[in-house]
Enzyme design. Structure first.
Site, PDB file in Angstrom:
ATOM      1  N   THR A  92       0.917  -1.057  -0.048  1.00 47.68           N
ATOM      2  CA  THR A  92       0.014   0.018  -0.015  1.00 47.68           C
ATOM      3  C   THR A  92       0.851   1.251  -0.040  1.00 47.68           C
ATOM      4  O   THR A  92       0.748   2.281  -0.832  1.00 47.68           O
ATOM      5  CB  THR A  92      -0.812   0.097   1.120  1.00 47.68           C
ATOM      6  OG1 THR A  92      -1.556  -1.226   1.139  1.00 47.68           O
ATOM      7  CG2 THR A  92      -1.850   1.353   1.317  1.00 47.68           C
TER       8      THR A  92
ATOM      9  N   LYS B 187     -37.385   0.869  12.687  1.00 52.12           N
ATOM     10  CA  LYS B 187     -36.326   1.270  13.456  1.00 52.12           C
ATOM     11  C   LYS B 187     -35.424   0.440  13.596  1.00 52.12           C
ATOM     12  O   LYS B 187     -35.392  -0.758  13.913  1.00 52.12           O
ATOM     13  CB  LYS B 187     -37.138   1.010  15.123  1.00 52.12           C
ATOM     14  CG  LYS B 187     -38.085   2.094  15.476  1.00 52.12           C
ATOM     15  CD  LYS B 187     -38.600   1.775  16.878  1.00 52.12           C
ATOM     16  CE  LYS B 187     -39.870   2.179  17.304  1.00 52.12           C
ATOM     17  NZ  LYS B 187     -40.852   1.099  16.900  1.00 52.12           N
TER      18      LYS B 187
ATOM     19  N   ASN C 102      -3.610 -12.504   2.369  1.00 53.31           N
ATOM     20  CA  ASN C 102      -3.779 -13.089   3.706  1.00 53.31           C
ATOM     21  C   ASN C 102      -4.793 -13.613   4.159  1.00 53.31           C
ATOM     22  O   ASN C 102      -5.192 -14.779   4.414  1.00 53.31           O
ATOM     23  CB  ASN C 102      -2.869 -12.743   4.805  1.00 53.31           C
ATOM     24  CG  ASN C 102      -1.944 -11.532   4.395  1.00 53.31           C
ATOM     25  OD1 ASN C 102      -2.561 -10.574   3.509  1.00 53.31           O
ATOM     26  ND2 ASN C 102      -0.859 -11.322   5.197  1.00 53.31           N
ATOM     27  N   CYS C 103      -5.795 -12.602   4.349  1.00 53.12           N
ATOM     28  CA  CYS C 103      -7.147 -12.991   4.758  1.00 53.12           C
ATOM     29  C   CYS C 103      -8.078 -14.096   3.986  1.00 53.12           C
ATOM     30  O   CYS C 103      -8.957 -14.480   4.435  1.00 53.12           O
ATOM     31  CB  CYS C 103      -8.059 -11.664   4.810  1.00 53.12           C
ATOM     32  SG  CYS C 103      -7.182 -10.226   5.699  1.00 53.12           S
TER      33      CYS C 103
ATOM     34  N   GLY D 214       1.913  -1.281  10.309  1.00 48.89           N
ATOM     35  CA  GLY D 214       1.453  -2.667  10.451  1.00 48.89           C
ATOM     36  C   GLY D 214       1.217  -3.432  11.499  1.00 48.89           C
ATOM     37  O   GLY D 214       1.494  -2.920  12.695  1.00 48.89           O
ATOM     38  N   ASP D 215       1.594  -4.583  11.529  1.00 46.83           N
ATOM     39  CA  ASP D 215       1.352  -5.698  12.552  1.00 46.83           C
ATOM     40  C   ASP D 215       2.500  -5.345  13.738  1.00 46.83           C
ATOM     41  O   ASP D 215       2.294  -6.172  14.786  1.00 46.83           O
ATOM     42  CB  ASP D 215       1.281  -7.121  12.193  1.00 46.83           C
ATOM     43  CG  ASP D 215      -0.113  -7.363  11.570  1.00 46.83           C
ATOM     44  OD1 ASP D 215      -1.038  -6.671  11.473  1.00 46.83           O
ATOM     45  OD2 ASP D 215      -0.355  -8.435  10.966  1.00 46.83           O
TER      46      ASP D 215
ATOM     47  N   TYR E 244     -33.701   2.204   5.186  1.00 43.70           N
ATOM     48  CA  TYR E 244     -34.932   1.308   5.612  1.00 43.70           C
ATOM     49  C   TYR E 244     -35.676   0.773   4.133  1.00 43.70           C
ATOM     50  O   TYR E 244     -36.232   1.820   3.423  1.00 43.70           O
ATOM     51  CB  TYR E 244     -35.592   1.691   6.482  1.00 43.70           C
ATOM     52  CG  TYR E 244     -37.058   0.845   6.636  1.00 43.70           C
ATOM     53  CD1 TYR E 244     -37.031  -0.402   6.974  1.00 43.70           C
ATOM     54  CD2 TYR E 244     -38.182   1.592   6.223  1.00 43.70           C
ATOM     55  CE1 TYR E 244     -38.155  -1.210   6.798  1.00 43.70           C
ATOM     56  CE2 TYR E 244     -39.367   0.578   6.318  1.00 43.70           C
ATOM     57  CZ  TYR E 244     -39.337  -0.523   6.529  1.00 43.70           C
ATOM     58  OH  TYR E 244     -40.489  -1.488   6.568  1.00 43.70           O
TER      59      TYR E 244
ATOM     60  N   ASN F 285      14.101   9.384   9.493  1.00 47.33           N
ATOM     61  CA  ASN F 285      14.202   8.586   8.058  1.00 47.33           C
ATOM     62  C   ASN F 285      13.618   7.119   8.058  1.00 47.33           C
ATOM     63  O   ASN F 285      13.434   6.690   7.172  1.00 47.33           O
ATOM     64  CB  ASN F 285      15.590   8.507   7.576  1.00 47.33           C
ATOM     65  CG  ASN F 285      16.087  10.078   7.418  1.00 47.33           C
ATOM     66  OD1 ASN F 285      15.520  10.849   7.066  1.00 47.33           O
ATOM     67  ND2 ASN F 285      17.018  10.361   8.367  1.00 47.33           N
TER      68      ASN F 285
ATOM     69  N   ARG G 154       2.275   7.220  -6.382  1.00 45.14           N
ATOM     70  CA  ARG G 154       1.230   8.340  -6.868  1.00 45.14           C
ATOM     71  C   ARG G 154       1.561   9.780  -6.589  1.00 45.14           C
ATOM     72  O   ARG G 154       1.116  10.687  -7.042  1.00 45.14           O
ATOM     73  CB  ARG G 154      -0.277   7.844  -6.312  1.00 45.14           C
ATOM     74  CG  ARG G 154      -0.763   6.602  -6.938  1.00 45.14           C
ATOM     75  CD  ARG G 154      -2.113   6.484  -6.584  1.00 45.14           C
ATOM     76  NE  ARG G 154      -2.574   6.174  -5.435  1.00 45.14           N
ATOM     77  CZ  ARG G 154      -2.619   5.372  -4.655  1.00 45.14           C
ATOM     78  NH1 ARG G 154      -2.232   4.107  -5.313  1.00 45.14           N
ATOM     79  NH2 ARG G 154      -3.016   5.135  -3.399  1.00 45.14           N
TER      80      ARG G 154
HETATM   81  C1  LIG Z   1      -4.534 -16.519   7.717  1.00 45.26           C
HETATM   82  C2  LIG Z   1      -4.915 -15.069   8.031  1.00 45.26           C
HETATM   83  C3  LIG Z   1      -5.918 -14.451   7.906  1.00 45.26           C
HETATM   84  C4  LIG Z   1      -6.257 -13.181   8.256  1.00 45.26           C
HETATM   85  N1  LIG Z   1      -7.635 -12.559   8.041  1.00 45.26           N
HETATM   86  C5  LIG Z   1      -7.725 -11.271   8.273  1.00 45.26           C
HETATM   87  C6  LIG Z   1      -8.879 -10.699   8.216  1.00 45.26           C
HETATM   88  O1  LIG Z   1     -10.048 -11.442   7.812  1.00 45.26           O
HETATM   89  N2  LIG Z   1      -9.167  -9.459   8.491  1.00 45.26           N
HETATM   90  C7  LIG Z   1      -8.136  -8.493   8.870  1.00 45.26           C
HETATM   91  O2  LIG Z   1      -8.158  -7.360   9.121  1.00 45.26           O
HETATM   92  N3  LIG Z   1      -7.070  -9.213   9.085  1.00 45.26           N
HETATM   93  C8  LIG Z   1      -6.492 -10.270   8.770  1.00 45.26           C
HETATM   94  N4  LIG Z   1      -5.290 -11.001   8.727  1.00 45.26           N
HETATM   95  C9  LIG Z   1      -4.280 -10.157   9.297  1.00 45.26           C
HETATM   96  C10 LIG Z   1      -3.624  -9.259   8.208  1.00 45.26           C
HETATM   97  O3  LIG Z   1      -3.304 -10.071   7.169  1.00 45.26           O
HETATM   98  C11 LIG Z   1      -2.582  -8.550   8.706  1.00 45.26           C
HETATM   99  O4  LIG Z   1      -2.881  -7.475   9.719  1.00 45.26           O
HETATM  100  C12 LIG Z   1      -1.948  -7.673   7.700  1.00 45.26           C
HETATM  101  O5  LIG Z   1      -1.513  -8.520   6.650  1.00 45.26           O
HETATM  102  C13 LIG Z   1      -0.648  -6.857   8.371  1.00 45.26           C
HETATM  103  O6  LIG Z   1      -0.060  -6.008   7.396  1.00 45.26           O
HETATM  104  P1  LIG Z   1       1.591  -6.046   7.237  1.00 45.26           P
HETATM  105  O7  LIG Z   1       1.948  -5.257   6.292  1.00 45.26           O
HETATM  106  O8  LIG Z   1       1.939  -5.616   8.767  1.00 45.26           O
HETATM  107  O9  LIG Z   1       2.246  -7.480   7.457  1.00 45.26           O
HETATM  108  P2  LIG Z   1       2.010  -8.429   6.252  1.00 45.26           P
HETATM  109  O10 LIG Z   1       0.824  -8.308   5.410  1.00 45.26           O
HETATM  110  O11 LIG Z   1       2.141  -9.734   7.070  1.00 45.26           O
HETATM  111  O12 LIG Z   1       3.483  -8.465   5.527  1.00 45.26           O
HETATM  112  C14 LIG Z   1       4.602  -8.496   6.011  1.00 45.26           C
HETATM  113  C15 LIG Z   1       5.644  -9.013   4.938  1.00 45.26           C
HETATM  114  O13 LIG Z   1       6.869  -8.579   5.224  1.00 45.26           O
HETATM  115  C16 LIG Z   1       7.675  -9.818   4.814  1.00 45.26           C
HETATM  116  N5  LIG Z   1       9.004  -9.505   5.571  1.00 45.26           N
HETATM  117  C17 LIG Z   1       9.083  -9.770   7.147  1.00 45.26           C
HETATM  118  N6  LIG Z   1      10.357  -9.373   7.210  1.00 45.26           N
HETATM  119  C18 LIG Z   1      11.210  -9.119   6.146  1.00 45.26           C
HETATM  120  C19 LIG Z   1      12.505  -8.938   5.788  1.00 45.26           C
HETATM  121  N7  LIG Z   1      13.361  -8.630   6.821  1.00 45.26           N
HETATM  122  N8  LIG Z   1      12.967  -8.799   4.462  1.00 45.26           N
HETATM  123  C20 LIG Z   1      11.996  -8.893   3.493  1.00 45.26           C
HETATM  124  N9  LIG Z   1      10.774  -9.124   3.776  1.00 45.26           N
HETATM  125  C21 LIG Z   1      10.167  -9.350   5.149  1.00 45.26           C
HETATM  126  C22 LIG Z   1       7.097 -10.930   5.185  1.00 45.26           C
HETATM  127  O14 LIG Z   1       7.600 -12.051   4.332  1.00 45.26           O
HETATM  128  C23 LIG Z   1       5.643 -10.573   4.936  1.00 45.26           C
HETATM  129  O15 LIG Z   1       5.269 -11.040   3.427  1.00 45.26           O
HETATM  130  C24 LIG Z   1      -5.006 -12.297   8.521  1.00 45.26           C
HETATM  131  C25 LIG Z   1      -3.822 -12.883   8.670  1.00 45.26           C
HETATM  132  C26 LIG Z   1      -3.710 -14.205   8.300  1.00 45.26           C
HETATM  133  C27 LIG Z   1      -2.301 -14.676   8.209  1.00 45.26           C
END
Ligand SMILES: Cc1cc2nc3c(=O)[nH]c(=O)nc-3n(C[C@H](O)[C@H](O)[C@H](O)COP(=O)(O)OP(=O)(O)OC[C@H]3O[C@@H](n4cnc5c(N)ncnc54)[C@H](O)[C@@H]3O)c2cc1C
Length: 815
Positions: free
Chosen positions: A14, A439, A41-42, A287-288, A431, A282, A21
């Site tokens: 993203t 309601k 992933n989801c 994310g997670d 509605y 910098n 852009r």
């Molecule tokens: C099975 C599953 C189902 C899910 N369902 C939902 C849902 O229904 N709704 C929802 O809101 N969320 C859901 N989630 C959670 C959601 O996918 C995550 O919150 C989201 O993807 C987090 O985004 P991110 O960019 O932080 O990490 P990610 O999308 O996990 O991306 C991180 C990426 O970084 C890469 N990476 C890590 N370290 C390095 C490195 N040193 N060098 C290069 N690459 C690296 C990893 O390989 C990974 O691909 C789900 C997750 C899973 C696993």
């Protein structure tokens, strides 16, 4: 400008797309250690469950497509191994070639995500059938293992989002699944009584649940899972889904400051800090892997969900482009599908509010998702937690079908825009009958909050009411006797709403004494409260969510579902009838079943098709208590299909001419002690499953008279007779030692002290237990007693009815 991004999925991809852009000229490099970028992933669990059949669909963007559209240098299978913040460069290992190289940056964004927790469980290293699910390779691995090994049984450890979604998808692929969860409930974002609805849905769909128990070890190379409580589960494979932990190795190596649980601490602009607390302008993290600000109270926590990662990916790019960004907070709004249920929530639940010592009011509502008369309406169970004074909404949970998540989205929007519980009734929401009601359920939450704030009633909860009743609190259940019979709170007194006005004399005289009211969902209780308010009762509690919430709270997963058989329907009895009760809410399906079975013969089978999510659990108990057999119960395409065989086997031992299930009591006496005795016997017989009929004749009729004087037309003799006789069960004399009423008052006092019900209460309870009460019309005529003078809920008949009823009874008493 040269911008490097580590991680190429939700947050990383993203950010890369947004940056392009904003900066057409920038050099953007996105590193991803995995083979795929920007994948869904989801959607992964749904590929395992064959809902998503085409693997290509999991890839939202291919490397080629993404690079071309956004002119981003995408390097998959390239892992960033080090960050040198001082010299602004990273070390990268090309996993294809093993080559290690360096890349400089002006700005660096980390979006490395979170990885599944894999604890050091005894025996885990000797297994080859234990999996985690994070990415596409994990998904293929699981799917291949299932196909290549003919997996029949699986265990899912952990009942969070991923665990529950995996359990559903494994089950949908024909595998027997058991979830093992350490907490007493799945889906910790929910409160227990709401999670119970999920437990019901999982059980009805045949997923085994072991709650309050964790995993201790694997044995037999993973073929046996041993729980902490010593349970041994044989399995072909196991999915470990006990949570995620931030991917923080890179951050640790770069001396980036981490929070208590290993997430990166960031500024409002997503810049990281060094270990001394200095901001690195910098380097950004999103994310997670980061700590986010809780919308509830501004504290820091982690929400590993996709919305945050996507939102932060966009706004961090905006910030790098010089835009001032608003501080981002997260409420943890989420939704998931559990078979046919939609489970959505936002903000804090009770557990969190209690941990944080935040005082709250909790309310429940059960409302149809759309107009009940429009096909396929279904119930949404809603819960809202808020501050009664300010109206601030802390959180909400909703479980239902179509339209469930929409209600949580509305609530989440109100919360985000600082609206309050008192704004909800004024929300003008879409509605038309197929979508909602005039309601909306969200409006209803607002109305409930307003009534509480206006002091119309106070709330009492599913987990408090048993103790209150046990200590002598009066809980009135204002549902119909049939609904009450189908299940009620122990110790509650049934007084149907529509008869309430005529039975006010049965209520305590004190208007200040606490009075607890319930019904199926709280709505009729509210109507009853309004009647009682009008009569001056001012200390009334509504059991929030009514019997529906209480029943969910008490649910015990006992239903054993019959597997969907390819061979079609179960072996049926003589005749087969089918009723479609889809759209009816509890207790509608049970009442329709009751009616339909009344029109069939013993041994016939009835197929009931329902959509009410509680039906699966209810029908089993209902069949048991009513002597029918539940032949089959299955969930299919959003419908619960029960096959019931009409009972009657218990009559086999009874002689042909004597139906010992019946008992008949003639109440001739108008003495308190004798009528009391007749009520005790009647209730006892009813409790043993007998159909009890009481005929009130001559002086016995006085027990059925209303306490208050009723204006009716009478001649002079009738008037005199009426005035001389005791008016109602409260005024009956004792047969001995009455002593001008003193004896009667004394015995009533003793009964009260010993917690024995008064005669009026006994009459109500006997009626509620199904005892039929019939006033003898011939004696009424002789004594000048009119129907209007007698209590509600009784029948009227002459001697012929009595004689015909008495023909086949096992017990007859004359009192
Ligand atoms: C099975 C599953 C189902 C899910 N369902 C939902 C849902 O229904 N709704 C929802 O809101 N969320 C859901 N989630 C959670 C959601 O996918 C995550 O919150 C989201 O993807 C987090 O985004 P991110 O960019 O932080 O990490 P990610 O999308 O996990 O991306 C991180 C990426 O970084 C890469 N990476 C890590 N370290 C390095 C490195 N040193 N060098 C290069 N690459 C690296 C990893 O390989 C990974 O691909 C789900 C997750 C899973 C696993």
């Amino acid at each position: 400008m040269k911008i490097l991004i580590v991680g190429g999925v939700a947050g990383g991809a993203t950010a890369a797309a947004r940056l392009r852009r904003l900066f057409e000229d920038a050099q953007i490099v996105m590193f991803e250690k995995d083979e795929y970028i920007s994948y869904a992933n989801c959607g992964l669990p749904y590929y395992i469950g064959d809902v998503i059949k085409d693997k290509q669909k999991l890839q939202v963007q291919t490397v080629g497509g993404f690079s071309k559209r956004f002119n981003v240098d995408v390097r998959t299978k390239n892992e960033v191994t080090e960050i040198d913040r001082k010299n602004r460069e990273v070390t990268v290992k090309d996993l294809n070639t093993g080559k290690v190289y360096k890349e400089s940056y002006d700005k660096l964004i980390m979006s490395c995500g979170a990885k599944p927790v894999k604890p050091n469980i005894t025996g885990l290293n000797e297994t080859d059938n234990v999996f985690v699910l994070r990415n596409i390779p994990d998904t293929y691995q699981i799917k291949d293992y299932i196909v290549n090994n003919g997996v029949k049984k699986a265990v899912v450890i952990g009942g969070g989002f991923i665990g529950v979604e995996m359990a559903e998808n494994l089950k949908e692929s024909g595998i027997d699944v058991t979830i093992v969860e350490k907490l007493p409930q799945v889906l910790r974002q929910l409160d227990y009584e709401m999670a119970q609805l999920v437990h019901q849905e999982l059980s009805v769909n045949g997923v085994g649940l072991i709650l309050g128990d964790g995993i201790a070890a694997f044995a037999d190379k993973g073929k046996t899972v041993i729980t902490e409580n010593g349970k041994k589960i044989t399995t072909d494979m196991t999915v470990l889904a006990i949570g995620v932990t931030p991917e923080n190795t890179l951050a640790k190596g770069a001396s980036i400051k981490l929070g208590a649980r290993g997430h990166i601490e960031v500024t409002d602009n997503f810049n990281v800090y060094d270990e001394n607390g200095n901001v690195d302008d910098n380097v950004f993290a999103i994310g997670d892997m980061i700590e986010v600000t809780n919308a509830l109270d501004g504290s820091e926590y982690a929400v590993p969900l996709a919305w945050g990662a996507n939102r932060q990916g966009r706004i961090v790019a905006d910030y790098i482009n010089g835009k001032k960004i608003k501080k981002s907070t997260i409420a943890g709004t989420s939704v998931l599908k559990v078979f046919d249920l939609v489970v959505a929530s936002t903000g804090a639940n009770e557990t969190i509010l209690k941990q944080k010592n935040i005082a709250f009011t909790a309310i429940h509502a059960h409302r149809a998702n759309h107009a009940g008369y429009y096909p396929n309406s279904s119930n949404i169970a809603l819960k809202m937690l808020y501050d009664q004074k300010s109206g601030k909404i802390f959180g909400a949970q909703a479980i239902g079908r179509e339209g469930t998540e929409k209600r949580i989205d509305v609530l989440s929007t109100v919360m985000r825009l600082n609206g309050t519980a008192y704004d909800l009734s004024d929300l003008e929401l879409c509605y038309a009958p197929p979508f909602s009601s005039a309601k909306d359920p969200v409006n209803i939450l607002g109305y409930i909050a307003e009534d509480i704030s206006d002091g119309v009633y106070k709330t009492v909860h599913h987990d408090e009411i048993d103790e209150i009743v046990n200590k002598g609190g009066l809980l009135l259940d204002v549902r119909t006797p049939l609904e009450y019979d189908n299940g009620h709170i122990e110790g509650s007194v049934n007084l149907e709403l529509d008869n309430l006005r005529n039975n006010i004399d049965k209520l305590p005289k004190s208007k200040e004494a606490p009075l607890y009211i319930t019904c199926q969902v709280g709505q009729r209780a509210y109507y009853a409260i309004r009647i009682l308010n009008g009569l001056g009762y001012n200390n009334i509690y509504n059991l929030t969510g009514g019997y529906s919430t209480y029943k969910a709270y008490k649910y015990k997963p006992t239903v054993k579902m019959v597997e969907n058989k390819d061979g079609g329907d179960t072996q049926m009895g003589n005749n087969m009838k089918e009723i479609d009760v889809t759209g009816l809410q509890c207790p509608g399906p049970l009442m329709a079943t009751y009616k339909a079975l009344n029109e069939t013969a013993v041994g016939d089978t009835l197929k009931v098709i329902a959509t009410d999510s509680g039906f699966g659990a209810d029908i089993e108990n209902w069949c048991k208590t009513n002597g029918h057999t539940l032949l089959d119960m299955k969930a299919e395409k959003g419908k619960y299909i029960a096959t019931v065989q009409k009972g009657g086997k218990e009559k086999n031992n009874v002689s042909e001419n004597c139906d010992q299930k019946n008992a008949s009591i003639v109440v001739f006496s108008g003495n308190l002690d004798k009528v009391l005795a007749s009520m005790i016997i009647a209730q006892g017989a009813a409790a043993q499953g007998k159909d009890v009929t009481m005929f009130f004749t001559f002086w016995g009729l006085n027990a059925l008279r209303k306490n208050n004087r009723v204006k009716v037309k009478k001649n002079a003799v009738e008037k005199m007779f009426g005035a001389m006789m005791p008016r109602g069960a409260n005024r009956l004399p004792l047969s001995n030692m009455n002593m001008a009423g003193m004896g009667s008052a004394m015995i009533k006092g003793i009964m009260k002290k010993k917690h024995v019900d008064s005669l009026p209460e006994m009459i109500m309870k006997a009626q509620a237990a199904g005892v039929k009460m019939i006033a003898c019309t011939m004696s009424m005529d002789l004594m000048g007693i009119k129907k209007e003078e007698l209590i509600d809920g009784i029948g009227y008949a002459g001697v012929a009815t009595y004689i015909s009823h008495n023909e086949n009874v096992g017990t007859t008493l004359f009192i």
